[in-house]
Design an enzyme around this catalytic site. Structure first.
Site, mmCIF file in Angstrom:
data_model
loop_
_atom_site.group_PDB
_atom_site.id
_atom_site.type_symbol
_atom_site.label_atom_id
_atom_site.label_comp_id
_atom_site.label_asym_id
_atom_site.label_seq_id
_atom_site.Cartn_x
_atom_site.Cartn_y
_atom_site.Cartn_z
ATOM 1 N N GLU A 109 -10.678 -7.753 44.959
ATOM 2 C CA GLU A 109 -10.240 -8.032 46.346
ATOM 3 C C GLU A 109 -10.073 -6.757 47.168
ATOM 4 O OE1 GLU A 109 -8.491 -8.212 43.641
ATOM 5 O OE2 GLU A 109 -6.459 -7.450 43.974
ATOM 6 N N CYS A 121 -5.083 -8.194 37.607
ATOM 7 C CA CYS A 121 -4.140 -7.118 37.278
ATOM 8 C C CYS A 121 -2.759 -7.682 36.923
ATOM 9 C CB CYS A 121 -4.111 -6.089 38.412
ATOM 10 S SG CYS A 121 -3.521 -4.495 37.852
ATOM 11 N N HIS A 166 -9.356 -4.870 40.519
ATOM 12 C CA HIS A 166 -9.072 -5.539 41.801
ATOM 13 C C HIS A 166 -10.324 -5.771 42.642
ATOM 14 C CE1 HIS A 166 -4.637 -5.055 41.756
ATOM 15 N NE2 HIS A 166 -4.893 -3.972 41.062
HETATM 16 N N1 GLN Z 1 1.428 -2.295 36.592
HETATM 17 C C1 GLN Z 1 1.628 -3.547 37.265
HETATM 18 C C2 GLN Z 1 2.476 -4.483 36.414
HETATM 19 O O1 GLN Z 1 2.720 -4.221 35.299
HETATM 20 C C3 GLN Z 1 0.304 -4.189 37.629
HETATM 21 C C4 GLN Z 1 -0.445 -3.324 38.621
HETATM 22 C C5 GLN Z 1 -1.335 -4.053 39.557
HETATM 23 O O2 GLN Z 1 -1.314 -5.271 39.679
HETATM 24 N N2 GLN Z 1 -2.119 -3.293 40.279
HETATM 25 O O3 GLN Z 1 2.889 -5.497 36.857
#
Ligand code: GLN
Length: 196
Positions: A175, A79, A173
Site C-alpha cells: 500500500e 506487517c 507494505h
Molecule cells: N513492528 C510493528 C509491530 O510489531 C509492525 C510494523 C509495521 O506494521 N510496519 O507491530
C-alpha cells in the site's frame, strides 16, 4: 462490486483505501462490527500490532474479524496485520494474543535495528514477477504451516508473503507504493471461500 473493509483503528489504513479505490474496489474504513459485516473481505493494515489489537478489542472488532473469517471471508494482514492474524508470536517475553487465523508463527521486528526499514525488489508468484517491497520494522515468518503456500520470498530467500486459501499475509507494505498488483491479487481472493 465487492466491498473491502480496511480496519481503521491505527496505522496506514488510508493508503490501503487509496490503492483499492485506484483499482475500482469498494473500500471502506472499518470502525464498527457492522462495517466488517457489510464487507466481503477485511484488511488489517500495518501499524503497531499491540495498539491495533487493543483498539480492535475496545471497538468489538476482534470477534467480528474472527466471525468474518469463520464465514469464509477473505482476510489480508500487512506487517502488523500479519502479526495479528498469525497463530503465535515468538521471540518475545511478554505474551501477545493473536487472532490465530493463519497457521504461521511470526517474530515482531525480526530484522533487528540495523535493518529496521529497507526496500528491495522481490519476486512473487502472486503478481507474476518483480515487485518493489517496502519493509518497515517488519516481522519475520519463523514457522509456516504445511497448508500455507509461500507466494513471495525476499532477496535472502526467506518467505515474505503467504496464503492459505483466501487468508493472505505480507510482511511488507504494498500500500506504500503506486503498484496495486497485490491489491488486485487480494480482490481475486474474495470469491475463494475455503471454509464453507
Ligand atoms: N513492528 C510493528 C509491530 O510489531 C509492525 C510494523 C509495521 O506494521 N510496519 O507491530
Amino acid at each position: 462490486m465487492p466491498r473491502i473493509a480496511v480496519l481503521a483503528m491505527q496505522g496506514d489504513f488510508a493508503e490501503h483505501i487509496r490503492a483499492l479505490k485506484k483499482i475500482g474496489a469498494d473500500a471502506i474504513e472499518a470502525r464498527t462490527p457492522a462495517d466488517i459485516e457489510s464487507a466481503d473481505g477485511v484488511i488489517i493494515p500495518g501499524g503497531e500490532s499491540t495498539t491495533i489489537t487493543k483498539l480492535m478489542k475496545e471497538y468489538g472488532l476482534w470477534d467480528s474479524v474472527k466471525l468474518a473469517h469463520s464465514k469464509g471471508k477473505a482476510i489480508w494482514g500487512t506487517c502488523a496485520g500479519m502479526i495479528i492474524i498469525s497463530r503465535n508470536i515468538v521471540g518475545q517475553e511478554k505474551a501477545q494474543e493473536t487472532l490465530g487465523i493463519l497457521d504461521v508463527d511470526t517474530q515482531r521486528n525480526g530484522y533487528g535495528r540495523q535493518m529496521d526499514s529497507f526496500e528491495e525488489n522481490i519476486l512473487s508468484s502472486a503478481v507474476n514477477g518483480w515487485f518493489h517491497a517496502v519493509f518497515i520494522r517488519a516481522p519475520i515468518l519463523k514457522r509456516i504451516g504445511v497448508k500455507v503456500e509461500v507466494v513471495a520470498k525476499g532477496a535472502d530467500g526467506s518467505p515474505i508473503a503467504v496464503c492459505d486459501g483466501n487468508v493472505f499475509a505480507t510482511s511488507f507494505h504494498p500500500e506504500l507504493t503506486d503498484d496495486t498488483r497485490f491489491h488486485s491479487y487480494f480482490v481475486g481472493l474474495l470469491n475463494k471461500n475455503n471454509r464453507q
